[in-house]
Design a protein around this motif. Structure first.
Motif, PDB file in Angstrom:
ATOM      1  N   HIS A 263       0.837  -1.193   0.000  1.00 41.66           N
ATOM      2  CA  HIS A 263       0.000   0.000   0.000  1.00 41.66           C
ATOM      3  C   HIS A 263       0.879   1.253   0.000  1.00 41.66           C
ATOM      4  CE1 HIS A 263      -2.964   2.967   1.109  1.00 41.66           C
ATOM      5  NE2 HIS A 263      -2.356   3.205   2.264  1.00 41.66           N
ATOM      6  N   LEU A 342      -8.508  -1.582   0.884  1.00 38.24           N
ATOM      7  CA  LEU A 342      -7.864  -1.137   2.102  1.00 38.24           C
ATOM      8  C   LEU A 342      -8.818  -1.425   3.250  1.00 38.24           C
ATOM      9  CD1 LEU A 342      -5.385   0.243   3.273  1.00 38.24           C
ATOM     10  CD2 LEU A 342      -6.521   2.442   2.919  1.00 38.24           C
ATOM     11  N   SER A 382      -4.737  -4.570   1.732  1.00 35.34           N
ATOM     12  CA  SER A 382      -3.844  -4.213   2.826  1.00 35.34           C
ATOM     13  C   SER A 382      -4.696  -3.926   4.053  1.00 35.34           C
ATOM     14  CB  SER A 382      -2.999  -2.995   2.453  1.00 35.34           C
ATOM     15  OG  SER A 382      -2.166  -3.282   1.347  1.00 35.34           O
ATOM     16  N   LYS A 398      -0.024  -6.079   0.092  1.00 38.75           N
ATOM     17  CA  LYS A 398      -1.328  -6.441  -0.461  1.00 38.75           C
ATOM     18  C   LYS A 398      -1.470  -7.960  -0.388  1.00 38.75           C
ATOM     19  CE  LYS A 398      -0.827  -2.489  -3.531  1.00 38.75           C
ATOM     20  NZ  LYS A 398      -0.517  -2.025  -4.903  1.00 38.75           N
TER      21      LYS A 398
END
Length: 456
Positions: A263, A342, A382, A398
């Motif tokens: 990320h 995310l 992530s 990731k």
């Protein structure tokens, strides 16, 4: 021109049937509901097995030895309790750790007190309870002698810590000149002091330097005996690695990882990563160390110790905690980014301490979906924390999840008992510290659990 995305990296943890059984039992969803936040679960049977394996490695090599659990690796009471029950000791470095160990059944004479510049309370408690003290400096030795002379209840028990020649800038240990002075002061203390030998603190996991320094300590013991000191034991500290993943996966990871795998293009130096694979780990590493030939000896370390009539002390932490627990978070938010998600979980990276050392805790977390019928596929994500810090990421990398992560799903971080759970924990944002749950899987169709008994 389109940019080809970097192939995703995987770093699966080695198989762990005990953890898999906890997942399969359905217990984790119940505990998540009960605690309303992240928690750790502990598997003391793994600790028992690791300790037995080390004791057996010592016996197989014909070496008289004693294992101390390095308490700094995990604050949970259960591991001190298991050490006491299985005839091992505990390595402590504060008055709090010493009190905790005593309170959970560890005998005073089965404690070793390490750490630099120990305060007067810790030294006094150590002498009163008959603990072995690794002396790190001359003024510390003077303090111990003064305490022993003033109390006259029992002699103070000490090891003299040696500054490693291969790590001359270490802040632990005494120089050759300081050691010579320390030996003379031990002689002068008479019956108030038992100088039981020497110790060292050596960073890293290489076996040869550890064997070489152990052999040097053997020579120091023989010299000290000539002066009338007991000098019958040496401590080599910890430094026994564990393996989190297999060799091929680990080497492929090191060779191919780059910013695109993380990320925000985060970068890491591979030298800052813990060695997540070791060809020799735990008790196997101890056996290999005992079979190593220290320089200029022509024989194995085990033979050197036997010939000198020395007891080998060791203070493993992580190596005794291999597969002895895991950490659970709940996903509470999901955002889509360019080609990945995310995730935000209900805790912080302070419960994965590796993140706070310019590094990353690399074993892949396991997704435990709330809906097991959710569509399968390849879903990179992530993992961020529930704080207001941009840098508070549990996993910058990731991760390739087999199902699309959703709020309410659980994430299991495997094999976190060794240092990850609590060495950096903090109630930041007034978030509660994740509780520790002791899981009992013995002869039961479904595991039982209880809260750990640690006093704080």
């Amino acid at each position: 021109m389109a940019v080809t995305p970097a192939p995703l990296l995987v770093l699966p943890a080695l198989p762990d049937p005990a953890t898999d059984a906890v997942v399969a039992s359905g217990l984790l969803a119940e505990l998540t509901y009960a605690f309303g936040g992240p928690f750790h679960f502990l598997l003391p049977d793994a600790f028992d097995a690791n300790l037995h394996a080390m004791q057996e490695a010592l016996a197989a090599a014909g070496v008289d030895g004693f294992v101390y659990f390095a308490k700094k690796a995990n604050k949970a009471a259960i591991f001190a309790e298991r050490a006491a029950a299985l005839g091992a000791g505990v390595d402590v470095a504060s008055a709090g750790e010493l009190s905790e160990a005593l309170g959970h059944g560890v005998r005073g004479e089965h404690l070793v007190v390490t750490g630099p510049a120990k305060d007067s309370l810790l030294l006094r408690l150590a002498v009163q309870h008959g603990a072995l003290v690794a002396i790190d400096a001359l003024d510390e030795l003077d303090s111990v002698i003064t305490i022993a002379l003033s109390g006259r209840v029992r002699p103070a028990r000490v090891l003299l810590r040696v500054l490693p020649p291969v790590q001359p800038h270490s802040r632990f240990g005494m120089t050759e000149a300081e050691l010579a002075t320390a030996v003379d002061r031990c002689v002068g203390a008479g019956d108030a002091l038992r100088m039981e030998g020497f110790s060292f603190h050596l960073s890293g996991y290489a076996l040869q330097p550890r064997a070489d320094l152990a052999a040097r300590l053997t020579d120091l013991c023989l010299t000290a005996r000539v002066k009338g000191l007991e000098a019958s034991r040496i401590s080599i500290g910890g430094g026994l690695p564990i393996s989190y993943t297999d060799a091929d996966t680990w080497h492929a990871f090191l060779q191919t990882q780059r910013p695109a795998h993380y990320h925000a293009g985060k970068t890491f130096q591979t030298s800052d990563f813990y060695p997540y694979h070791s060809p020799l780990a735990g008790a196997d590493a101890l056996a290999a160390l005992l079979a190593t030939r220290p320089e200029k000896t022509g024989t194995t370390l085990a033979s050197v110790l036997r010939d000198a009539g020395l007891e080998l002390l060791l203070e493993p932490g992580r190596a005794l905690l291999d597969r002895a627990g895991a950490t659970i978070f709940t996903i509470q938010g999901v955002k889509d980014r360019d080609g990945y998600q995310l995730l935000t979980v209900d805790g912080t990276s302070l419960s994965l301490s590796e993140q706070w050392f310019s590094s990353e805790y690399l074993p892949d977390p396991q997704l435990i979906p709330k809906d097991p019928a959710a569509p399968s596929g390849t879903f990179p994500a992530s993992v961020g924390a529930a704080t207001c810090l941009e840098s508070d990421m549990l996993t910058w990398r990731k991760i390739t999840f087999p199902r699309r992560p959703r709020p309410g799903d659980l994430l299991l971080y495997p094999n976190t008992a060794g240092y990850q759970m609590d060495s950096n924990e903090s109630p930041f944002h007034d978030l509660p510290l994740p509780p520790k749950v002791v899981v009992d899987q013995t002869d039961r169709p479904r595991p039982r659990w209880r809260l750990d008994r640690h006093s704080t």
